[in-house]
Design an enzyme around this catalytic site. Structure first.
Site, PDB file in Angstrom:
ATOM      1  N   CYS A  46     -30.075 -20.599   8.141  1.00  0.00           N
ATOM      2  CA  CYS A  46     -31.411 -20.053   7.868  1.00  0.00           C
ATOM      3  C   CYS A  46     -31.370 -18.538   7.672  1.00  0.00           C
ATOM      4  O   CYS A  46     -32.307 -17.946   7.157  1.00  0.00           O
ATOM      5  CB  CYS A  46     -32.359 -20.411   9.006  1.00  0.00           C
ATOM      6  SG  CYS A  46     -32.514 -22.187   9.213  1.00  0.00           S
ATOM      7  N   HIS A  48     -38.533 -15.898   9.383  1.00  0.00           N
ATOM      8  CA  HIS A  48     -38.138 -17.261   9.005  1.00  0.00           C
ATOM      9  C   HIS A  48     -39.228 -18.225   9.467  1.00  0.00           C
ATOM     10  O   HIS A  48     -39.667 -18.183  10.621  1.00  0.00           O
ATOM     11  CB  HIS A  48     -36.798 -17.583   9.672  1.00  0.00           C
ATOM     12  CG  HIS A  48     -36.375 -19.002   9.520  1.00  0.00           C
ATOM     13  ND1 HIS A  48     -36.448 -19.679   8.320  1.00  0.00           N
ATOM     14  CD2 HIS A  48     -35.879 -19.890  10.421  1.00  0.00           C
ATOM     15  CE1 HIS A  48     -36.017 -20.914   8.491  1.00  0.00           C
ATOM     16  NE2 HIS A  48     -35.667 -21.073   9.759  1.00  0.00           N
ATOM     17  N   ASN A  89     -40.073 -25.938   7.246  1.00  0.00           N
ATOM     18  CA  ASN A  89     -38.896 -25.073   7.362  1.00  0.00           C
ATOM     19  C   ASN A  89     -37.934 -25.385   6.215  1.00  0.00           C
ATOM     20  O   ASN A  89     -37.397 -26.485   6.140  1.00  0.00           O
ATOM     21  CB  ASN A  89     -38.235 -25.348   8.732  1.00  0.00           C
ATOM     22  CG  ASN A  89     -36.972 -24.536   8.952  1.00  0.00           C
ATOM     23  OD1 ASN A  89     -36.428 -23.938   8.025  1.00  0.00           O
ATOM     24  ND2 ASN A  89     -36.497 -24.526  10.190  1.00  0.00           N
TER      25      ASN A  89
HETATM   26  O1  UT7 Z   1     -34.535 -23.120  11.370  1.00  0.00           O
HETATM   27  C1  UT7 Z   1     -34.199 -22.924  12.705  1.00  0.00           C
HETATM   28  C2  UT7 Z   1     -33.973 -24.210  13.352  1.00  0.00           C
HETATM   29  N1  UT7 Z   1     -35.034 -24.864  14.037  1.00  0.00           N
HETATM   30  C3  UT7 Z   1     -36.009 -24.362  14.830  1.00  0.00           C
HETATM   31  O2  UT7 Z   1     -36.314 -23.219  14.869  1.00  0.00           O
HETATM   32  C4  UT7 Z   1     -36.735 -25.336  15.711  1.00  0.00           C
HETATM   33  C5  UT7 Z   1     -37.086 -24.748  17.046  1.00  0.00           C
HETATM   34  N2  UT7 Z   1     -37.703 -25.709  17.929  1.00  0.00           N
HETATM   35  C6  UT7 Z   1     -38.971 -26.167  17.749  1.00  0.00           C
HETATM   36  O3  UT7 Z   1     -39.636 -25.780  16.807  1.00  0.00           O
HETATM   37  C7  UT7 Z   1     -39.547 -27.153  18.748  1.00  0.00           C
HETATM   38  O4  UT7 Z   1     -38.668 -27.235  19.863  1.00  0.00           O
HETATM   39  C8  UT7 Z   1     -39.772 -28.564  18.164  1.00  0.00           C
HETATM   40  C9  UT7 Z   1     -40.940 -28.521  17.180  1.00  0.00           C
HETATM   41  C10 UT7 Z   1     -38.528 -29.057  17.454  1.00  0.00           C
HETATM   42  C11 UT7 Z   1     -40.135 -29.531  19.271  1.00  0.00           C
HETATM   43  O5  UT7 Z   1     -41.281 -29.088  19.975  1.00  0.00           O
HETATM   44  P1  UT7 Z   1     -41.288 -29.092  21.567  1.00  0.00           P
HETATM   45  O6  UT7 Z   1     -42.608 -28.603  21.976  1.00  0.00           O
HETATM   46  O7  UT7 Z   1     -40.081 -28.310  22.013  1.00  0.00           O
HETATM   47  O8  UT7 Z   1     -41.194 -30.631  21.898  1.00  0.00           O
HETATM   48  P2  UT7 Z   1     -40.057 -31.397  22.736  1.00  0.00           P
HETATM   49  O9  UT7 Z   1     -38.776 -31.444  21.992  1.00  0.00           O
HETATM   50  O10 UT7 Z   1     -40.053 -30.871  24.126  1.00  0.00           O
HETATM   51  O11 UT7 Z   1     -40.657 -32.876  22.787  1.00  0.00           O
HETATM   52  C12 UT7 Z   1     -41.853 -33.175  23.538  1.00  0.00           C
HETATM   53  C13 UT7 Z   1     -42.173 -34.635  23.359  1.00  0.00           C
HETATM   54  C14 UT7 Z   1     -40.999 -35.570  23.631  1.00  0.00           C
HETATM   55  O12 UT7 Z   1     -41.514 -36.727  24.235  1.00  0.00           O
HETATM   56  P3  UT7 Z   1     -41.403 -36.924  25.843  1.00  0.00           P
HETATM   57  O13 UT7 Z   1     -39.934 -36.870  26.145  1.00  0.00           O
HETATM   58  O14 UT7 Z   1     -42.166 -35.783  26.437  1.00  0.00           O
HETATM   59  O15 UT7 Z   1     -42.036 -38.244  26.063  1.00  0.00           O
HETATM   60  C15 UT7 Z   1     -40.517 -35.940  22.254  1.00  0.00           C
HETATM   61  O16 UT7 Z   1     -39.883 -37.194  22.200  1.00  0.00           O
HETATM   62  O17 UT7 Z   1     -42.573 -34.875  22.002  1.00  0.00           O
HETATM   63  C16 UT7 Z   1     -41.804 -35.984  21.487  1.00  0.00           C
HETATM   64  N3  UT7 Z   1     -41.656 -35.768  20.051  1.00  0.00           N
HETATM   65  C17 UT7 Z   1     -42.559 -36.194  19.152  1.00  0.00           C
HETATM   66  N4  UT7 Z   1     -43.712 -36.865  19.312  1.00  0.00           N
HETATM   67  C18 UT7 Z   1     -44.416 -37.133  18.182  1.00  0.00           C
HETATM   68  C19 UT7 Z   1     -40.650 -35.122  19.409  1.00  0.00           C
HETATM   69  N5  UT7 Z   1     -40.900 -35.132  18.085  1.00  0.00           N
HETATM   70  C20 UT7 Z   1     -42.074 -35.788  17.903  1.00  0.00           C
HETATM   71  C21 UT7 Z   1     -42.844 -36.097  16.775  1.00  0.00           C
HETATM   72  N6  UT7 Z   1     -43.999 -36.773  16.966  1.00  0.00           N
HETATM   73  N7  UT7 Z   1     -42.486 -35.742  15.519  1.00  0.00           N
END
Ligand code: UT7
Length: 315
Positions: free
Chosen positions: A108, A242, A272
């Site tokens: 990125c 980004h 992204n």
């Molecule tokens: O280009 C650079 C690379 N990438 C980034 O910069 C990404 C950086 N990270 C993020 O943007 C965030 O961490 C994410 C958007 C990827 C995830 O958000 P989060 O608030 O950190 O969520 P999480 O991973 O803690 O997941 C929370 C819950 C989980 O369920 P449980 O375990 O609490 O029951 C996930 O399984 O949300 C669930 N979950 C979803 N639910 C519905 C994960 N993805 C989804 C989804 N829809 N698409």
């Protein structure tokens, strides 16, 4: 070195959060609240090459630079159309270019890395004008069965022409190797001599780890850039970050204590798109008349490596 013109191209196919919820256990509510993304563009009829060509052509026209004036083409991409030749070579026929072309994979952070390489080429006298095209097709290596990653990404190409002149003030990079938190592998090949080759895998990411890295390093990098140039946060017109997650942008913005209008964004429409996010956003700002002469911006990207890049630039 200065930016002489910008261009961008997005695929025609719009994929909304509801479209994703039709085949994944997700919802518009989850995606838009956690990321700010409402829709993204995904390659369907086009090729990555055609997007890169369209963005490059738009940048040449915007810069009013003829193809024969370009001395070097740098393409940033995580995965080009082919392993060989480079995408930077493939786009030359359509653009009427006849110069050295090179693909760079800086994840990125690729666009900021390309600015730095172009600056070196120009300073060394090896090029007077360089075309940079950041072209990414994350839809090709995202895992479309993994709701925690595929909903984040889109495809796009952004471009700019750079040349001699005053504009780029500084570029800095930082790296903290962490392939465990963000990784996508290449096909293993079929060498009969390979011992235990790793199987090909789609993109895998520990989102929260990348999130923490992004917020803390973005903020520190920007602060360091401001301090090195004796600037206050309000001395910068635009922080062009980004576009990975609206919450990351908001976290950095509130730590810097600057108003929302100084943090432009298009993530709600594009998702992204890796190294393409910054040049696509710059092109939108340019075409909206926001990049006025004398306007000052800090560009900041973070991602696979993990690494970050920060540039201070005046238009
Ligand atoms: O280009 C650079 C690379 N990438 C980034 O910069 C990404 C950086 N990270 C993020 O943007 C965030 O961490 C994410 C958007 C990827 C995830 O958000 P989060 O608030 O950190 O969520 P999480 O991973 O803690 O997941 C929370 C819950 C989980 O369920 P449980 O375990 O609490 O029951 C996930 O399984 O949300 C669930 N979950 C979803 N639910 C519905 C994960 N993805 C989804 C989804 N829809 N698409």
């Amino acid at each position: 070195m200065k930016i002489l013109g910008t261009g961008s191209a997005l695929p025609k196919k719009v994929v909304t959060n509801d479209d994703l919820a039709a085949f994944l256990d997700t919802s518009d509510e989850w995606i838009s609240t956690r990321t700010g993304i409402r829709e993204r563009r995904v390659l369907s009829e086009e090729t990555l090459q055609s997007l890169a060509e369209a963005a490059g052509k738009a940048a040449l026209e915007n810069a009013r630079v003829a193809p024969e004036e370009i001395d070097f083409v740098l393409v940033t991409t995580v995965q080009a159309e082919t392993l060989s030749p480079a995408l930077a070579c493939d786009i030359q026929t359509a653009l009427g270019l006849k110069c050295m072309g090179l693909d760079l994979n800086g994840g990125c952070t690729g666009f900021i890395a390309a600015l730095s390489v172009a600056e070196g080429l120009i300073a060394a006298g090896r090029a007077r004008k360089v075309l940079i095209v950041s072209a990414e097709a994350l839809s090709r290596f995202a895992d479309w069965t993994d709701r925690s990653t595929c909903v984040l990404f889109g495809d796009a190409a952004g471009a700019c022409v750079v040349g001699e002149g005053e504009g780029l003030k500084d570029i800095r990079f930082m790296s903290e190797p962490r392939r465990d938190v963000l990784c996508a592998s290449t096909p293993p090949g079929n060498s009969p001599f390979a011992v235990d080759p790793a199987p090909a895998e789609y993109l895998k990411m520990q989102g929260q780890e990348v999130y923490k890295f992004a917020v803390s390093h973005s903020f520190k990098d920007i602060q360091a850039m401001l301090a090195a140039h004796d600037l206050q946060p309000e001395d910068v017109d635009f922080y062009v970050l980004h576009q990975a997650n609206m919450r990351i942008l908001e976290a950095v913005r509130t730590r810097l204590k600057v108003a929302p209008e100084h943090f432009p964004h298009n993530i709600e429409r594009t998702g992204n798109t890796s190294s393409a996010t910054i040049p696509v956003l710059l092109d939108e700002m340019n075409r909206a008349g926001q990049l006025k002469p004398g306007c000052r911006a800090i560009l900041n990207a973070f991602g696979a490596g993990l690494c970050t890049g920060t540039a201070l630039i005046e238009f």
